[in-house]
Design an enzyme around this catalytic site. Sequence first.
Site, PDB file in Angstrom:
ATOM      1  N   SER A  61      10.919  -0.866   4.153  1.00 53.22           N
ATOM      2  CA  SER A  61      12.044  -1.769   3.913  1.00 53.22           C
ATOM      3  C   SER A  61      12.844  -2.011   5.189  1.00 53.22           C
ATOM      4  O   SER A  61      12.851  -1.189   6.110  1.00 53.22           O
ATOM      5  CB  SER A  61      12.988  -1.187   2.854  1.00 53.22           C
TER       6      SER A  61
HETATM    7  N1  SAH Z   1      10.823   3.439   0.411  1.00 59.35           N
HETATM    8  C1  SAH Z   1       9.712   2.916   1.186  1.00 59.35           C
HETATM    9  C2  SAH Z   1       9.460   1.457   0.849  1.00 59.35           C
HETATM   10  C3  SAH Z   1       8.051   1.281   0.442  1.00 59.35           C
HETATM   11  S1  SAH Z   1       7.646  -0.237  -0.354  1.00 59.35           S
HETATM   12  C4  SAH Z   1       9.924   3.146   2.670  1.00 59.35           C
HETATM   13  O1  SAH Z   1      11.009   3.588   3.067  1.00 59.35           O
HETATM   14  O2  SAH Z   1       8.987   2.921   3.450  1.00 59.35           O
HETATM   15  C5  SAH Z   1       7.541   0.288  -2.054  1.00 59.35           C
HETATM   16  C6  SAH Z   1       6.514   1.335  -2.369  1.00 59.35           C
HETATM   17  O3  SAH Z   1       6.507   1.508  -3.782  1.00 59.35           O
HETATM   18  C7  SAH Z   1       5.072   0.988  -1.981  1.00 59.35           C
HETATM   19  O4  SAH Z   1       4.577   1.981  -1.157  1.00 59.35           O
HETATM   20  C8  SAH Z   1       4.331   0.969  -3.328  1.00 59.35           C
HETATM   21  O5  SAH Z   1       2.999   1.453  -3.252  1.00 59.35           O
HETATM   22  C9  SAH Z   1       5.201   1.877  -4.170  1.00 59.35           C
HETATM   23  N2  SAH Z   1       5.084   1.729  -5.625  1.00 59.35           N
HETATM   24  C10 SAH Z   1       4.955   0.590  -6.346  1.00 59.35           C
HETATM   25  N3  SAH Z   1       4.902   0.878  -7.666  1.00 59.35           N
HETATM   26  C11 SAH Z   1       5.016   2.236  -7.774  1.00 59.35           C
HETATM   27  C12 SAH Z   1       5.044   3.142  -8.881  1.00 59.35           C
HETATM   28  N4  SAH Z   1       4.950   2.741 -10.161  1.00 59.35           N
HETATM   29  N5  SAH Z   1       5.175   4.463  -8.624  1.00 59.35           N
HETATM   30  C13 SAH Z   1       5.277   4.915  -7.356  1.00 59.35           C
HETATM   31  N6  SAH Z   1       5.245   4.101  -6.263  1.00 59.35           N
HETATM   32  C14 SAH Z   1       5.125   2.774  -6.477  1.00 59.35           C
END
Ligand code: SAH
Length: 221
Positions: A61
Amino acid sequence: MSSTASARAELIDHLRERGITDERVLHAIAMVPREEFVPTAFKHRAYEDSALPIACGQTISQPYTVAIMTQALQAEPGMRVLEIGTGSGYQAAVLAMLGLKVFTIERHYDLLHAARQTLERIGCNVATHLGDGTVGWSAFAPYDRIVVTAGAPEIPSALLRQLAPDGRLVIPIGGREQQNMQVVVKIGDTNQYDVFDYGEYKFVPLIGRNAWERDDAAPQG
Ligand code: SAH
């Protein structure tokens, strides 16, 4: 000052100008080396205020988004916080730097594995779990705070059930492409909630039992 240190200081000034006022949040962001969480090809852009690609078609993000979500959590040191969507591990590291007990769930093994290694390397103590975060992580519930870093069609009820009295949940709600950041505050030990809208954001979709279907299961065409 090294170029990394000055880029990081500039980012903090920028976040302040954009309206981030919580000094503890700014300090935590200033303490976390974001370049450790981005792929090698993007390290030179680690302190730009933009989202960047990570593995599995996901994104780390934008720093402003991490800052606003963290500020919206209004967490106190020692609180237990559950993050759904570990991704690179960056948001988890910022939460750990605030003195929170962090639990984070990711559905992609490759991302979780890499995030674990990064968090360990920089000395962040975070509990990680591979699975579908839309059902929460009942083993360690309840949580004082929950933050969902992917966009959901609606609030997964399991997350509300795992929220402690007076707990806060920060979650982007809306369509697959665009969402509104919602801050949900549990009123005492009731099943009633205050909901605040923090405006429009773009997150990758939350995929799971209580959210969107997998990308490759979506209808083609
Ligand atoms: N907080 C992260 C942002 C990652 S983007 C950072 O700081 O880098 C969002 C993430 O959510 C992705 O990696 C995606 O694979 C994950 N995601 C999506 N649906 C999910 C679910 N049901 N359970 C766990 N992770 C999930």
